[in-house]
Design an enzyme around this catalytic site. Sequence first.
Site, PDB file in Angstrom:
ATOM      1  N   TRP A 196      -7.573  11.750  67.725  1.00 26.44           N
ATOM      2  CA  TRP A 196      -6.288  12.403  67.456  1.00 26.44           C
ATOM      3  C   TRP A 196      -6.243  13.022  66.060  1.00 26.44           C
ATOM      4  O   TRP A 196      -5.750  14.132  65.880  1.00 26.44           O
ATOM      5  CB  TRP A 196      -5.140  11.412  67.655  1.00 26.44           C
ATOM      6  N   TRP A 198       6.623  17.056  60.577  1.00 25.17           N
ATOM      7  CA  TRP A 198       6.359  17.556  61.915  1.00 25.17           C
ATOM      8  C   TRP A 198       7.651  18.016  62.584  1.00 25.17           C
ATOM      9  O   TRP A 198       8.720  17.448  62.351  1.00 25.17           O
ATOM     10  CB  TRP A 198       5.681  16.464  62.747  1.00 25.17           C
ATOM     11  N   GLU A 210     -22.740  10.617  71.695  1.00 21.41           N
ATOM     12  CA  GLU A 210     -21.369  10.111  71.888  1.00 21.41           C
ATOM     13  C   GLU A 210     -21.273   8.634  71.505  1.00 21.41           C
ATOM     14  O   GLU A 210     -20.247   8.181  70.980  1.00 21.41           O
ATOM     15  CB  GLU A 210     -20.941  10.304  73.349  1.00 21.41           C
ATOM     16  N   TRP A 269     -20.989   8.613  67.817  1.00 23.22           N
ATOM     17  CA  TRP A 269     -19.613   8.951  67.412  1.00 23.22           C
ATOM     18  C   TRP A 269     -18.738   7.697  67.456  1.00 23.22           C
ATOM     19  O   TRP A 269     -17.918   7.464  66.559  1.00 23.22           O
ATOM     20  CB  TRP A 269     -19.025  10.020  68.341  1.00 23.22           C
ATOM     21  N   TRP A 320       0.907  13.808  65.511  1.00 29.73           N
ATOM     22  CA  TRP A 320      -0.222  13.277  66.270  1.00 29.73           C
ATOM     23  C   TRP A 320      -0.052  11.810  66.623  1.00 29.73           C
ATOM     24  O   TRP A 320      -0.596  11.330  67.632  1.00 29.73           O
ATOM     25  CB  TRP A 320      -1.531  13.475  65.483  1.00 29.73           C
ATOM     26  N   ASN A 346     -12.835  13.851  78.540  1.00 30.80           N
ATOM     27  CA  ASN A 346     -12.853  13.973  77.087  1.00 30.80           C
ATOM     28  C   ASN A 346     -12.548  15.393  76.605  1.00 30.80           C
ATOM     29  O   ASN A 346     -11.828  15.572  75.621  1.00 30.80           O
ATOM     30  CB  ASN A 346     -14.209  13.534  76.518  1.00 30.80           C
TER      31      ASN A 346
END
Length: 462
Positions: A379, A303, A271, A274, A356, A338
């Site tokens: 996102w 959207w 993580e 990341w 988003w 998360n």
Amino acid sequence: MPLILWFRNDLRTHDNPALHYFLTQSQSEMPRKAIFFISEKQWLAHDWSPIKIDFIKRHAQALVEELADLGIELELVSVPDFSAQITYLKDYCVSHHTDNVFANSELEFNERQRDLTCITQGIPLTLYEADVIVPKGKVLNQSGEMFKVFTPFKKAWLKYVQQAGFEYLGKVTSTSLSDESTVKVNLEDSSSSAWPLAKEYERTALPTFFQHKVKSYAQQRDIPSIKGTSGISPYLAAGVISPRYVLISLLNNFPDLLMASDSEEFSWLNEIIWREFYRHLMFHEQKLCKHLCFKEKYQEVRWHNNDELFKAWCEGETGYPLVDAAMRQLNQTGWMHNRLRMVVASFLTKHLLIDWRLGEKYFMQHLIDGDLASNNGGWQWAASTGCDSQPYFRIFNPIRQSERFDPNGNFIRKYLPELKSIPDKHIHFPEQYIENNKLAIYVKPIVEHKEARLKALAFYKV
């Protein structure tokens, strides 16, 4: 010539390059001056949440006292925005004949433009890097470009750390500053007071996590009713804890971890990598700071933004218990598990077909750990518009996610007390049970899952 230290997203005395080099170059008989700008107008323009702002202010006030023990006067200067910061610094440097301004660089576009303007206007700014373990620009593919997929980036990142190591500058101390000293801060009416200051977190919570929880992290990380995560994200997002400090603390507990990517403990380090991935990516792709899709083909997507549906999502009134419980956790605490961030993001973009960017903004406005690089990366991953994102046809089933990760409904009942009497087998989607028993305790689903999934597949395919 007098020097000045400019604190930004780095309110800490350990592993702080700007502080380290400021002290090595400033003479002991010279007044040691540092500043931190409280720029609430700018923070709000960047969608910082009230709880994050409070968290930052608490750490700034604590740093005033900590630096005083080091002979450094930290002044908290209130100015509205970046432009006012530049004006203040320019005037200060001229009036005090300042020879050098030490600061740690910031990643985001507006911050980088501010620093460039400082330099072009004659402010003697010297920048260091303090927000990543491996310097940005050092982990590249064979073509000399940034990786577009996480796994090869991780392998190259690990190889770099194994071969080149990483610099850790340690904690700046003095004879009057003890590791056990505490800082008294007025926490009355502080919305972030549930989160201890970084100094206390480093002393208690992080060692406890490494000793007792990191081995079970892989099994417990996805269960929102269990406190199976480290809770370190607000400290990294605010820069009050260094990522290099985190890694060296982890390696002190697990010395061979960099060579053991299949170990239980490595799943937590994964993580951290990341986080590095998203920060390196934003360094190379500044368009990510400008609300643009990483995958350009999605930039023109129209959207189906619907104000009523978005409001229902924000308020935790979608009729899908896990989604609603997650959103209420965010609204009530300023934090969200998360796994649930992925669930609610998928629901907004795939079930409701809402942009988003609206979800990204809402998260930033409410999260204590709001971080542009990680938030944007997460996102765009969920919306299938980002780098190494889930394919568009992968659509989380919120009912199945609930059954898998909150099987007994413990988390749901905590944040949806109106469902406390619903039997376990109905807790994940109680519509039929509520209707059969003529109960008026919970909202009806705003969309039907199967129908929404088919609609999303057709939408993305176009």
